[in-house]
Each structure stands twice: as C-alpha cells, then as structure tokens.
Write an enzyme that holds these catalytic residues in place. Structure first.
Site, PDB file in Angstrom:
ATOM      1  N   PRO A   2      -7.317  -7.290  10.026  1.00  0.00           N
ATOM      2  CA  PRO A   2      -6.522  -8.060   9.083  1.00  0.00           C
ATOM      3  C   PRO A   2      -6.236  -7.267   7.815  1.00  0.00           C
ATOM      4  CG  PRO A   2      -8.464  -9.280   9.794  1.00  0.00           C
ATOM      5  CD  PRO A   2      -8.653  -7.868  10.199  1.00  0.00           C
ATOM      6  N   GLU A   3      -4.978  -7.171   7.493  1.00  0.00           N
ATOM      7  CA  GLU A   3      -4.547  -6.570   6.237  1.00  0.00           C
ATOM      8  C   GLU A   3      -4.136  -7.724   5.331  1.00  0.00           C
ATOM      9  OE1 GLU A   3      -1.821  -3.268   6.856  1.00  0.00           O
ATOM     10  OE2 GLU A   3      -2.483  -3.055   8.919  1.00  0.00           O
TER      11      GLU A   3
END
Length: 266
Positions: A2-3
């Site tokens: 996850p960014e």
DNA sequence: ACGTAGTCCTGACGGC
DNA sequence: TGCCGTCAGGACTACG
C-alpha cells in the site's frame, strides 16, 4: 504494497464505518507486528475501552486517534490489509484484530512486514512532507532538490516526501516526462515545478479510483483498487507507450524495478 | 554522501 | 508433477 492512495482509501473506509466506535479488545497474534515498539500488553492498556475519534494518515502510515489522546499507528508493509466484518472470521494470514461495538476490524498480512505502535504525537514518526498535506509547498519541496541521487530514489525517500512507492514513482515520472535515473540536482526549475505539480495530481487521481490492485491490495470491504486500469508504465515492459508509441523498458534502480518510456522521458 | 546488496517474510509464477 | 530461481506494493542495515 500500500502506497499513499491505498492507505488513504483505507482511511476513508475506516472513517465511514468505525468513526466513534468503542474498542472492546485488540489482539496482535503476530509478535513481529510490534518489533521495536511497545509490547502487546502495553498496547492493550492504551487501546482497549477507548473510542476511535479520528482516522489520519501520514505518508503510508495509518493513524487511529483514540479518546485518551494516544495514537495507534499502523504501517501495512507490503501486503497488509484490513477487513471490516460483523463477526470474527479466520481469514488467511490473520495477524491481528480489534473488536469494536461497530464490528470487527481484521488485519491480514501475508509477508508480515506490517508494523504497529503507539504515539503521543505524530511528530514522533520518521517522515517527510505528505504530498496531500498542508505543508506540501513549492518553496519547501524545491529546497530538497540538492542531491546527485536519481530522482526516482528521491521520490521514494519517505524522509523527504512521504507516501510515494514504486508504482506511483514510475507513473509520476512518466507523466512528468522525466527519466527515473536523472540526478535530482540536474533538474531545471521548470522540471522541478512540473514534478511538484504532478506528484499530488497522480496521487489524487489514484485516490479517486480507490488505489491500485496488482495482486494483494484490497480496501476494507475487500474490493480491488481500480487505478490498475490507469497505469501507463508500471509492469508494462515491452508494451507501447500511451503517448508516443515507444516501447516501455524495465531497469533496476536502487534494487527495485523501474518502468519508463525511453522515447518520451528525458 | 552515495550506491549496492542483503535482510526480514510468504506466495505466485515460469522454466526445465 | 516437482523442484528451483526469481520476483513482489516497504523499509532497514551494513558495507565499500
């Protein structure tokens, strides 16, 4: 995985479903989750019997603000995901869960790179400027463009700008028409300005599409992110560029894959 | 200060 | 089928 856009999507989902919820219990079944942080008993002491008063985000850190003033931070590492469920479920790779009066918050993480801890203040986090935050200002960012490091390495440096990961770094550089290995201090003022504008542009667009799912990422309802359909270069090696019909190439930079168009990125 | 490689983990995929 | 190498959204450390 996850960014920033994925973490932000999760944050919005949690806000919608669990704002004001009373935490009854928290259980971390993976000891690794709290490495370098306080232990489970301490986390229990600070978290249980508190209300979730606000959900925040700093870069890739998700922040759960508690009614006692403490902040529970949660980094999802590479494969961390949350699921909200009416009841307790044995989902695969379940590493932690929280029981609240509004349902269960289940945390699964295949590779176990996630991390959890308690903060008194968000300033305790090692982080740089959040591209969607109030202090993302041209004057501040411009001052950081001094090193000879590759511009992609700069984008991935969480202590400078926080929230960009490998997917969005490549997408941002493609849109900025900039080669990933350009030395940061070789960028002209125009290029710096272009990059400064494009970073939040790409990230906001990705939040709009609820993030990118390559394989593991899911939002709190276990839905996929639809920005995957919008990717121009990431994982597109050998395919024609959307803009100029050049062929997308893949190189290693800082030990990570980088995808770019050799024709339109200069 | 910089680049590179190794480390932490688990699983998917491709080649032989 | 099965074994083996490679790769993966992140981040940290250690070396030269």
């Amino acid at each position: 995985m996850p960014e920033l856009p994925e973490v932000e999507t999760i944050r919005l989902g949690l806000e919608e479903r669990l704002l004001g919820a009373l935490i009854k219990t928290i259980d971390l079944r993976d000891q690794k989750l709290t490495r370098g942080q306080v232990d489970l008993l301490t986390i229990r002491k600070f978290v249980e019997n508190n209300y979730l008063v606000k959900f925040g985000r700093c870069g890739k850190y998700l922040l759960l603000f508690l009614s006692n003033g403490k902040i529970l931070f949660w980094h999802l590492g590479m494969t961390g995901k949350f699921k909200i469920s009416e009841k307790y479920e044995e989902i695969p790779h379940l590493r932690a869960y929280m029981e609240t009066d509004k349902g269960y918050l289940l945390y699964s993480d295949i590779r176990r790179f996630g991390k959890v801890g308690i903060l008194d203040n968000t300033s305790e986090l090692r982080k740089g400027i959040d591209p969607l935050g109030d202090d993302y200002l041209y004057e501040r960012i411009n001052k950081l463009f001094t090193s000879s490091k590759a511009v992609k390495i700069f984008l991935l440096d969480q202590e400078k700008i926080s929230g960009i990961g490998n997917i969005y770094a490549d997408e941002i550089l493609w849109k900025a028409r900039m080669l990933p290995n350009r030395p940061t201090n070789s960028l002209s003022p125009d290029e710096v300005k272009r990059l400064f504008d494009i970073v939040p542009e790409v990230l906001k667009e990705a939040v709009k599409y609820r993030g990118t799912t390559i394989s593991d990422y899911r939002d709190i309802n276990f839905n996929r992110g639809e920005y995957s359909e919008k990717l121009k270069v990431y994982k597109m090696e050998g395919k024609p560029c959307n803009e100029c019909q050049g062929i997308i190439k893949k190189i290693k930079l800082g030990g990570r894959s980088s995808y770019y168009c050799p024709d339109c990125q200069k």
